[in-house]
Design a protein around this motif. Structure first.
Motif, PDB file in Angstrom:
ATOM      1  N   UNK A   1     -23.029 -16.216 -59.038  1.00 10.47           N
ATOM      2  CA  UNK A   1     -22.843 -15.715 -57.645  1.00 10.47           C
ATOM      3  C   UNK A   1     -22.714 -16.847 -56.759  1.00 10.47           C
ATOM      4  N   UNK A   2     -23.820 -17.761 -56.503  1.00  8.78           N
ATOM      5  CA  UNK A   2     -24.022 -18.662 -55.441  1.00  8.78           C
ATOM      6  C   UNK A   2     -23.179 -19.755 -55.596  1.00  8.78           C
ATOM      7  N   UNK A   3     -22.741 -20.193 -57.055  1.00  4.97           N
ATOM      8  CA  UNK A   3     -21.620 -21.239 -57.318  1.00  4.97           C
ATOM      9  C   UNK A   3     -20.337 -20.629 -56.908  1.00  4.97           C
ATOM     10  N   UNK A   4     -20.002 -19.453 -57.388  1.00  6.52           N
ATOM     11  CA  UNK A   4     -18.839 -18.951 -56.946  1.00  6.52           C
ATOM     12  C   UNK A   4     -18.531 -18.899 -55.373  1.00  6.52           C
ATOM     13  N   UNK A   5     -19.523 -18.449 -54.601  1.00  4.45           N
ATOM     14  CA  UNK A   5     -19.419 -18.072 -53.110  1.00  4.45           C
ATOM     15  C   UNK A   5     -19.457 -19.478 -52.417  1.00  4.45           C
ATOM     16  N   UNK A   6     -20.074 -20.379 -52.898  1.00  6.18           N
ATOM     17  CA  UNK A   6     -20.481 -21.603 -52.344  1.00  6.18           C
ATOM     18  C   UNK A   6     -19.101 -22.448 -52.483  1.00  6.18           C
ATOM     19  N   UNK A   7     -18.703 -22.274 -53.743  1.00  2.50           N
ATOM     20  CA  UNK A   7     -17.280 -23.397 -53.778  1.00  2.50           C
ATOM     21  C   UNK A   7     -16.209 -22.562 -53.157  1.00  2.50           C
ATOM     22  N   UNK A   8     -16.115 -21.339 -53.016  1.00  5.86           N
ATOM     23  CA  UNK A   8     -15.215 -21.002 -52.136  1.00  5.86           C
ATOM     24  C   UNK A   8     -15.283 -21.001 -50.856  1.00  5.86           C
ATOM     25  N   UNK A   9     -16.530 -20.892 -50.460  1.00  9.76           N
ATOM     26  CA  UNK A   9     -16.937 -21.037 -48.855  1.00  9.76           C
ATOM     27  C   UNK A   9     -16.793 -22.724 -48.543  1.00  9.76           C
ATOM     28  N   UNK A  10     -16.863 -23.610 -49.341  1.00  7.20           N
ATOM     29  CA  UNK A  10     -16.893 -24.932 -49.298  1.00  7.20           C
ATOM     30  C   UNK A  10     -15.178 -25.152 -48.841  1.00  7.20           C
ATOM     31  N   UNK A  11     -14.454 -24.657 -49.593  1.00  2.00           N
ATOM     32  CA  UNK A  11     -12.894 -24.850 -49.687  1.00  2.00           C
ATOM     33  C   UNK A  11     -12.268 -24.060 -48.161  1.00  2.00           C
ATOM     34  N   UNK A  12     -12.797 -22.920 -47.824  1.00  3.09           N
ATOM     35  CA  UNK A  12     -12.784 -22.306 -46.729  1.00  3.09           C
ATOM     36  C   UNK A  12     -13.241 -23.240 -45.551  1.00  3.09           C
ATOM     37  N   UNK A  13     -14.127 -23.619 -45.385  1.00  2.39           N
ATOM     38  CA  UNK A  13     -14.748 -24.427 -44.368  1.00  2.39           C
ATOM     39  C   UNK A  13     -14.083 -25.895 -44.271  1.00  2.39           C
ATOM     40  N   UNK A  14     -13.896 -26.170 -45.469  1.00  2.35           N
ATOM     41  CA  UNK A  14     -12.972 -27.657 -45.370  1.00  2.35           C
ATOM     42  C   UNK A  14     -11.641 -27.476 -44.675  1.00  2.35           C
ATOM     43  N   UNK A  15     -11.062 -26.209 -45.143  1.00  3.84           N
ATOM     44  CA  UNK A  15      -9.737 -26.135 -44.625  1.00  3.84           C
ATOM     45  C   UNK A  15      -9.903 -25.783 -43.095  1.00  3.84           C
ATOM     46  N   UNK A  16     -10.848 -25.055 -42.419  1.00  4.54           N
ATOM     47  CA  UNK A  16     -11.070 -24.778 -41.310  1.00  4.54           C
ATOM     48  C   UNK A  16     -11.232 -26.117 -40.484  1.00  4.54           C
ATOM     49  N   UNK A  17     -12.104 -26.892 -41.122  1.00  2.00           N
ATOM     50  CA  UNK A  17     -12.710 -28.029 -40.338  1.00  2.00           C
ATOM     51  C   UNK A  17     -11.627 -29.210 -40.333  1.00  2.00           C
ATOM     52  N   UNK A  18     -10.829 -29.317 -41.495  1.00  2.00           N
ATOM     53  CA  UNK A  18      -9.782 -30.219 -41.512  1.00  2.00           C
ATOM     54  C   UNK A  18      -8.647 -29.951 -40.510  1.00  2.00           C
ATOM     55  N   UNK A  19      -8.444 -28.247 -40.413  1.00  2.68           N
ATOM     56  CA  UNK A  19      -7.489 -28.089 -39.399  1.00  2.68           C
ATOM     57  C   UNK A  19      -7.718 -28.311 -38.129  1.00  2.68           C
ATOM     58  N   UNK A  20      -9.021 -28.192 -37.701  1.00  4.14           N
ATOM     59  CA  UNK A  20      -9.394 -28.448 -36.352  1.00  4.14           C
ATOM     60  C   UNK A  20      -9.343 -29.865 -36.124  1.00  4.14           C
ATOM     61  N   UNK A  21      -9.720 -30.858 -36.992  1.00  3.70           N
ATOM     62  CA  UNK A  21      -9.655 -32.355 -36.800  1.00  3.70           C
ATOM     63  C   UNK A  21      -8.101 -32.808 -36.376  1.00  3.70           C
ATOM     64  N   UNK A  22      -7.387 -31.995 -36.739  1.00  9.95           N
ATOM     65  CA  UNK A  22      -5.684 -32.489 -36.435  1.00  9.95           C
ATOM     66  C   UNK A  22      -5.417 -32.567 -35.078  1.00  9.95           C
ATOM     67  N   UNK A  23      -6.225 -31.554 -34.403  1.00  5.47           N
ATOM     68  CA  UNK A  23      -6.225 -31.519 -32.867  1.00  5.47           C
ATOM     69  C   UNK A  23      -4.677 -31.248 -32.503  1.00  5.47           C
TER      70      UNK A  23
END
Length: 678
Positions: free
Chosen positions: A147-169
């Motif tokens: 469960x941790x592996x699945x949730x953390x992997x999915x969460x990493x993808x979502x956070x990366x999407x959010x963070x990368x989208x914010x960096x585009x400014x």
């Protein structure tokens, strides 16, 4: 978790009496074989098929399935057989026949002889070993890991999407509103907490929780559990830290936009509907009630403004908090918003205060005007009532009350002028916040009303002053009239007292001619005093007549006073004449008697003056007779001088002097009688 003598992993397949699903078993084996690393798989597997509770055909099927499911890493398959079943020859022949095709060795062995191939410490208690193993505990921890592996992997993808989208400014400014609403599907804090707990379990290398058991690590470094968890945790912390910064920036931006939106709402309302409400309120009312109605309307406007002012206070506090945070990139914008908001709010508050002060000044002006109007009405009512006082004191009191009312009116009019001028000054300043609106007409109406009220009050006060002047003159004349009447009555009293004194105290006639002349002279002076009193009374009564004619009224007492004065004066005159006659008679009597008595007997002319003795005797008798006669007045009343004893004393003195004269007469006659005889 156990290992064979080649350090290969041991895979145990327990079979049961129920029908075993080969598909489920295949899936399970695929999952289990996916856990070890490639290095671990290269050392090979030892598979233990526990067939003690199963049938031979099932065991055979499972062994054959291992060829397809488990790769070539399988080195040995140990089939644990039951003690009482299966034909040894058949089973041995079967597996021997398939040995080359299977690619691994299959042996049938009893549970108690399994230690020949595997160390007891690597076998569980089910096979006579000492390896501590709790399958449910392993399963629960494995589920947590999965469960941790699945949730953390999915969460990493979502956070990366959010963070990368914010960096585009600024390049994705249009998509930023969408990103702001995009949140992770799971809580990062919860996932991190789960990972830390799992890592703590892995690092302790204990799953069964038994303090006395042997430590067992089914997911050790060889199974990639701990390194994978640590790697995921590091990645999560990094992405989550970036995500928190992104959220902070978004929150700050959102808060700034919300503040800007609210500021514009406040500014737009105050400069729009709020200012329009004030533009429509210019009048000051024409009475207390009208001013109070305008004040009530203004309070409603203030109440509406108070709600927006409360928002202003809250926004000002929020802006101050953001300014204190010290983000330089937002300082200029925040200060501009704060300045704009403050300017509009303070300007609107000043307008509300100015309007409130203006209405309060108008209310005070109308209140003073109403009080002054009531005072003028009361004064006019007092002046319109005809004066009918009882005496001079009441007139003086009424006159004093008039003066006090007039003074109060003067004070009220002065107060009205001050209030009116103050109100006019405020109205003249009203155009300073009119937002360009021409308020000349409204101000002219207010100014005309104020000046009209003051002029009207001035005219009313002037009319009342004129009427007070007339009333004052009339009342002063009435005071003089009452004074004249009182003094005339006093003159009558004085004259009565003089008459009484004349009758009761002026009774002596003197012992000789000299004393009688003195009394006569005093009496004449006494008469002069009475004459002056009478003349004074007559003058007062004449003045009373003139005042009555001026006041167009009839005197209440002058008609009675004049007859009393004349009657009293007539009585005094009669009494005085009687007194003068008696004194003159007494002077003649005393003078004649004293002259006879002082003559010498040897004087020859004395014998020829016997007639004088008869005259003296006649005068004396006449005087005695008058002393017994009362003074008779025209109304028939009578009065005597003094008491009877006083009259008797005066008469006795005259008789004594008459005796002396008679004796003198006899003495003069004796020589005459002796002469013929000789």
């Amino acid at each position: 978790g156990g290992k064979d003598r080649r350090s290969g992993l041991i895979l145990t397949i327990p079979l049961c009496l129920e029908q075993t699903s080969m598909d489920e078993l295949s899936v399970t084996l695929d999952y289990l074989l996916s856990i070890p690393s490639e290095k671990c798989k290269a050392r090979g597997f030892t598979v233990i098929v526990d067939g003690r509770k199963s049938q031979w055909n099932v065991v055979k099927t499972v062994v054959l399935m291992l060829q397809n499911v488990v790769p070539a890493e399988v080195s040995l398959v140990c089939v644990v057989k039951p003690d009482e079943f299966w034909d040894k020859k058949v089973t041995h022949f079967c597996f021997w026949k398939e040995k080359d095709r299977l690619g691994f060795e299959v042996i049938l062995v009893s549970a108690n002889k399994l230690t020949r191939y595997i160390e007891p410490c690597q076998l569980t208690e089910d096979f006579g070993g000492t390896l501590t193993y709790d399958h449910m505990d392993w399963l629960n921890k494995r589920l947590v890991f999965e469960k941790f592996t699945k949730e953390s992997t999915s969460l990493l993808d979502e956070l990366a999407l959010i963070n990368n989208g914010s960096d585009k400014g600024a390049q994705q400014e249009k998509e930023r509103s969408i990103d702001l609403n995009f949140l992770p599907s799971v809580d990062p804090e919860t996932v991190l907490q789960t990972g830390h707990e799992l890592l703590s379990e892995l690092q302790q290398r204990r799953f069964n929780g038994s303090d006395g058991g042997v430590s067992w690590s089914p997911m050790d470094d060889e199974l990639l559990a701990q390194p994978q968890v640590m790697k995921l945790l590091d990645s999560l912390r990094e992405q989550y830290t970036r995500y928190q910064e992104v959220c902070r920036q978004r929150s700050k931006r959102t808060q700034l936009e919300e503040i800007q939106q609210k500021v514009m709402q406040v500014v737009n309302w105050l400069e729009g509907p709020g200012s329009e409400q004030l533009r429509t309120q210019w009048g000051i009312g024409d009475s207390i009630r009208a001013s109070q109605a305008l004040q009530q309307k203004h309070e409603e406007i203030e109440s509406q403004h108070s709600e927006w002012f409360a928002v202003y206070v809250e926004l000002n506090q929020q802006i101050a908090a953001l300014l204190n945070a010290g983000d330089e990139e937002d300082l200029v914008e925040l200060k501009a918003l704060q300045q704009q908001l403050s300017d509009v709010c303070y300007r609107q508050a000043s307008q509300l205060e100015f309007r409130q002060n203006l209405l309060q000044a108008a209310l005070e002006f109308h209140s003073v005007a109403q009080d002054l109007s009531q005072q003028l009405d009361g004064l006019l009512g007092m002046l319109c009532v005809d004066v009918a006082p009882a005496d001079g004191a009441s007139i003086q009191q009424t006159l004093k009350l008039l003066e006090e009312k007039l003074k109060s009116v003067d004070v009220g009019l002065q107060g009205l002028r001050e209030k009116g001028q103050s109100l006019l000054d405020q109205i003249s300043n009203q155009a300073s916040w009119a937002y360009g609106k021409d308020v000349t007409i409204e101000n002219k109406e207010n100014v005309d009303h104020i000046q009209g009220v003051m002029e009207d009050m001035q005219l009313r006060k002037q009319r009342c002053e004129d009427m007070v002047d007339v009333r004052r003159l009339k009342m002063l004349q009435m005071v003089q009239l009452f004074k004249c009447e009182e003094d005339a009555a006093q003159a009558v009293e004085w004259l009565s007292e003089l008459l009484d004194a004349l009758l009761k105290t002026h009774i002596r006639l003197g012992d000789d001619a000299q004393e009688t002349k003195v009394l006569l002279e005093k009496h004449r002076k006494f008469v002069d005093v009475a004459q002056s009193t009478y003349d004074y009374g007559r003058q007062l009564l004449q003045a009373t007549v003139v005042l009555c004619q001026s006041l167009r009224c009839t005197s209440r007492s002058s008609g009675d006073t004049l007859p009393r004065l004349n009657r009293m004066w007539k009585q005094f005159t009669i009494t005085s004449e009687e007194r003068v006659h008696r004194l003159e008679t007494a002077v003649a009597f005393h003078s004649s008697a004293e002259r006879i008595l002082q003559e010498c007997p040897d004087q020859p002319e004395a014998f020829n003056d016997m007639e004088q003795f008869d005259e003296i005797e006649a005068v004396g008798k006449s005087l005695l007779d008058r002393l017994t006669v009362p003074v008779v007045y025209p109304d028939g009343s009578e009065q005597y001088f003094g008491s009877p004893s006083d009259m008797a004393s005066a008469a006795e003195h005259i008789r004594e002097k008459m005796k002396l004269v008679s004796l003198k007469k006899q003495q003069l006659r004796q020589p005459e009688a002796t002469t013929p005889e000789s």
